[in-house]
Design a protein around this motif. Sequence first.
Motif, PDB file in Angstrom:
ATOM      1  N   THR A 135     -38.327   9.203 -44.009  1.00 39.06           N
ATOM      2  CA  THR A 135     -39.420  10.144 -43.694  1.00 39.06           C
ATOM      3  C   THR A 135     -40.275   9.632 -42.534  1.00 39.06           C
ATOM      4  N   ALA A 136     -39.654   8.866 -41.629  1.00 38.91           N
ATOM      5  CA  ALA A 136     -40.363   8.322 -40.462  1.00 38.91           C
ATOM      6  C   ALA A 136     -40.228   9.280 -39.296  1.00 38.91           C
ATOM      7  N   SER A 137     -40.736  10.480 -39.466  1.00 44.47           N
ATOM      8  CA  SER A 137     -40.635  11.527 -38.452  1.00 44.47           C
ATOM      9  C   SER A 137     -41.860  12.422 -38.539  1.00 44.47           C
ATOM     10  N   TYR A 138     -42.187  13.060 -37.425  1.00 45.27           N
ATOM     11  CA  TYR A 138     -43.357  13.935 -37.384  1.00 45.27           C
ATOM     12  C   TYR A 138     -43.249  15.073 -38.392  1.00 45.27           C
ATOM     13  N   ARG A 139     -42.015  15.406 -38.793  1.00 43.26           N
ATOM     14  CA  ARG A 139     -41.824  16.538 -39.706  1.00 43.26           C
ATOM     15  C   ARG A 139     -42.394  16.264 -41.099  1.00 43.26           C
ATOM     16  N   TYR A 140     -42.646  15.006 -41.417  1.00 45.47           N
ATOM     17  CA  TYR A 140     -43.163  14.641 -42.736  1.00 45.47           C
ATOM     18  C   TYR A 140     -44.622  14.190 -42.671  1.00 45.47           C
ATOM     19  N   ALA A 141     -45.305  14.549 -41.599  1.00 45.11           N
ATOM     20  CA  ALA A 141     -46.604  13.928 -41.318  1.00 45.11           C
ATOM     21  C   ALA A 141     -47.807  14.588 -41.986  1.00 45.11           C
ATOM     22  N   THR A 177     -41.844   1.786 -27.082  1.00 41.51           N
ATOM     23  CA  THR A 177     -42.064   3.161 -26.628  1.00 41.51           C
ATOM     24  C   THR A 177     -41.015   4.103 -27.206  1.00 41.51           C
ATOM     25  N   LEU A 178     -39.756   3.652 -27.256  1.00 46.07           N
ATOM     26  CA  LEU A 178     -38.694   4.487 -27.816  1.00 46.07           C
ATOM     27  C   LEU A 178     -38.954   4.814 -29.282  1.00 46.07           C
ATOM     28  N   THR A 179     -39.610   3.916 -30.001  1.00 48.23           N
ATOM     29  CA  THR A 179     -39.903   4.157 -31.414  1.00 48.23           C
ATOM     30  C   THR A 179     -40.685   5.450 -31.593  1.00 48.23           C
ATOM     31  N   ASN A 180     -41.740   5.638 -30.793  1.00 52.94           N
ATOM     32  CA  ASN A 180     -42.545   6.856 -30.919  1.00 52.94           C
ATOM     33  C   ASN A 180     -41.813   8.085 -30.396  1.00 52.94           C
ATOM     34  N   VAL A 181     -40.860   7.875 -29.484  1.00 50.98           N
ATOM     35  CA  VAL A 181     -40.055   9.002 -28.999  1.00 50.98           C
ATOM     36  C   VAL A 181     -39.088   9.463 -30.095  1.00 50.98           C
ATOM     37  N   ILE A 182     -38.419   8.519 -30.753  1.00 49.24           N
ATOM     38  CA  ILE A 182     -37.528   8.875 -31.870  1.00 49.24           C
ATOM     39  C   ILE A 182     -38.303   9.584 -32.964  1.00 49.24           C
ATOM     40  N   TYR A 183     -39.536   9.119 -33.218  1.00 43.47           N
ATOM     41  CA  TYR A 183     -40.398   9.751 -34.228  1.00 43.47           C
ATOM     42  C   TYR A 183     -40.642  11.223 -33.892  1.00 43.47           C
ATOM     43  N   ALA A 199     -51.964  11.537 -37.836  1.00 44.00           N
ATOM     44  CA  ALA A 199     -52.204  10.265 -37.161  1.00 44.00           C
ATOM     45  C   ALA A 199     -51.916   9.085 -38.085  1.00 44.00           C
ATOM     46  N   ALA A 200     -52.348   9.193 -39.345  1.00 44.38           N
ATOM     47  CA  ALA A 200     -52.137   8.113 -40.306  1.00 44.38           C
ATOM     48  C   ALA A 200     -50.647   7.908 -40.589  1.00 44.38           C
ATOM     49  N   HIS A 201     -49.894   9.000 -40.676  1.00 50.77           N
ATOM     50  CA  HIS A 201     -48.461   8.913 -40.938  1.00 50.77           C
ATOM     51  C   HIS A 201     -47.746   8.202 -39.795  1.00 50.77           C
ATOM     52  N   LEU A 202     -48.081   8.568 -38.569  1.00 53.50           N
ATOM     53  CA  LEU A 202     -47.466   7.935 -37.401  1.00 53.50           C
ATOM     54  C   LEU A 202     -47.763   6.442 -37.376  1.00 53.50           C
ATOM     55  N   GLU A 203     -49.002   6.059 -37.639  1.00 52.25           N
ATOM     56  CA  GLU A 203     -49.365   4.644 -37.641  1.00 52.25           C
ATOM     57  C   GLU A 203     -48.680   3.889 -38.777  1.00 52.25           C
ATOM     58  N   ASP A 204     -48.571   4.530 -39.927  1.00 50.48           N
ATOM     59  CA  ASP A 204     -47.946   3.877 -41.083  1.00 50.48           C
ATOM     60  C   ASP A 204     -46.458   3.633 -40.875  1.00 50.48           C
ATOM     61  N   TYR A 205     -45.800   4.520 -40.136  1.00 49.11           N
ATOM     62  CA  TYR A 205     -44.340   4.451 -40.031  1.00 49.11           C
ATOM     63  C   TYR A 205     -43.840   3.844 -38.718  1.00 49.11           C
ATOM     64  N   HIS A 206     -44.737   3.549 -37.788  1.00 44.23           N
ATOM     65  CA  HIS A 206     -44.290   2.997 -36.514  1.00 44.23           C
ATOM     66  C   HIS A 206     -43.502   1.697 -36.704  1.00 44.23           C
ATOM     67  N   ASP A 207     -44.086   0.745 -37.398  1.00 43.68           N
ATOM     68  CA  ASP A 207     -43.414  -0.548 -37.591  1.00 43.68           C
ATOM     69  C   ASP A 207     -42.164  -0.424 -38.452  1.00 43.68           C
ATOM     70  N   TYR A 226     -48.254  15.246 -28.164  1.00 44.40           N
ATOM     71  CA  TYR A 226     -49.180  15.522 -29.273  1.00 44.40           C
ATOM     72  C   TYR A 226     -49.404  14.258 -30.097  1.00 44.40           C
ATOM     73  N   ASP A 227     -48.316  13.563 -30.423  1.00 41.12           N
ATOM     74  CA  ASP A 227     -48.433  12.312 -31.180  1.00 41.12           C
ATOM     75  C   ASP A 227     -49.210  11.257 -30.394  1.00 41.12           C
ATOM     76  N   TYR A 228     -48.964  11.205 -29.091  1.00 42.45           N
ATOM     77  CA  TYR A 228     -49.676  10.254 -28.231  1.00 42.45           C
ATOM     78  C   TYR A 228     -51.183  10.514 -28.277  1.00 42.45           C
ATOM     79  N   LEU A 229     -51.568  11.779 -28.234  1.00 39.91           N
ATOM     80  CA  LEU A 229     -52.981  12.134 -28.298  1.00 39.91           C
ATOM     81  C   LEU A 229     -53.575  11.776 -29.659  1.00 39.91           C
ATOM     82  N   LEU A 230     -52.765  11.872 -30.719  1.00 40.62           N
ATOM     83  CA  LEU A 230     -53.238  11.449 -32.046  1.00 40.62           C
ATOM     84  C   LEU A 230     -53.538   9.953 -32.052  1.00 40.62           C
TER      85      LEU A 230
END
Length: 469
Positions: free
Chosen positions: A276-282, A239-245, A290-298, A348-352
């Motif tokens: 570039t694992a941040s919403y600012r580069y999405a 969960t913290l991973t998506n928060v840091i993102y 949505a694709a950027h978030l999924e690609d960079y989560h792991d 917003y990211d969660y909804l994506l």
Amino acid sequence: MNAIINNERKRSFVIFMILLLFFLGMFAVYGLGVYNDSEQYITMHIHREPLYPLFLLLCRKIAGESAGLVLSALIQNILTVLGIFYLVRYLQKNFSLTIWGELILLILELLPHLVTKYVSALGIFLENSIMSEALCIPLFQFFLLFTLRMLFEKKKSDAVCSLAFAFLLSMTRGQMMTTILIWMIAAGVVLVMQKQYRKLAVPLLIVVCVFGARSLSVHVYNYFVTGYFMGNTYGKVNTLTNVIYACDKDDGEVFEEDSEERAFFELFYEEADALTASYRYAGGTVTEKAAHLEDYHDILKFQVLEAHFSRYYFGLDTDYYTQSSLSDAMAGKMLRKLLPECFGQWLYDYLLLCRNGFIRSIAIVHKWINPAAYLLYFAAAALSVIVCRKNRKSRAVYVMGLALLFIIANVCATSLTIMCLSRYMIYGFSLFYMALFLLIVEWRRNTAGHAEEAGGYLDKKKMRERDGD
């Protein structure tokens, strides 16, 4: 030919053999699948729920280390055959379907297995794999069977069996704890239908006890395996991973200067920014974000958060289990302070993630297919209303309600910790399309007025027997 097809025993035999040949054929062709996550189940890792590792251990005790894994995959396939067989046969009898209607249900049950193998990026046949999803799939079929029996026949024995399978599912994958909540809602619906309003608190009390039993079971299991009386770890790190993102640099100011939390945040933020694992580069579009978030989560989770947590806590001369527990505890502390600071972007990211999860529950994510998935959800809801207005006791509406309830719960729960990969969303696929098919059949039955005119999928004689005419 018609005499053979309409013979119940021979019909059951045909359905069972189709399933058996399909799953054993896929097992013979593709064999055992061992993947990155498999090792954690085999070694009974602290991050994993107990039931699947225990299942693998039992198979290895029976047949040896290598043959035991093959045996487990074979059992998974056979259990899936049984689960699908009993569910399809039950739906056939309840909706008085002809052999053609039953074959459509069968095809819909097999579709997600073909999609994950030949269409999904995963490219695996789940029932052959050493992954907890391979055991969840048959358990889920039995959960659906007994939940529908509970709704339709209102027997206490079915309610007990449904809850038992929900508990087993929760002990196999954490995300499947949602089935316990779904059982509570279904039990509440049954009580309302029976006008037993004073008993509505009973399912809630039962669920509280079941969650307590689950927690205790996990702690006891981990004690015998690791020597530590503790729950599964790593969920808070996910969960913290998506928060840091979702964070900006100044969000770290919520932590005190020179605190461990502040030090971790600065490390995480700087490396996430470099990767570039941040919403600012999405990107600009919803699909790109949505694709950027999924690609960079792991990438963010393993290369940044887990790497720094492990390096720091192992440096304190702790063993792995203590390190894992301390990492999870630190992630929890950081979550409580960081999430309010970046809640808007995180939501917003969660909804994506949910958006992709809802699509993957019934289709694949693609710019041309996404609108069709939305349309299917709308059609399912609209048709449910139409059928319900004609027949308030419509069983097809209950099946669709169960399908939509599970998809919503599964997507929303999964998106809290990780992205909605197709192997996490597979459970609702067949259920949704079977429910949609049954709605269409029932709608045509209501409008046509004759079973023969309902697309040839309804057995008029069996309808009369079911309805007591």
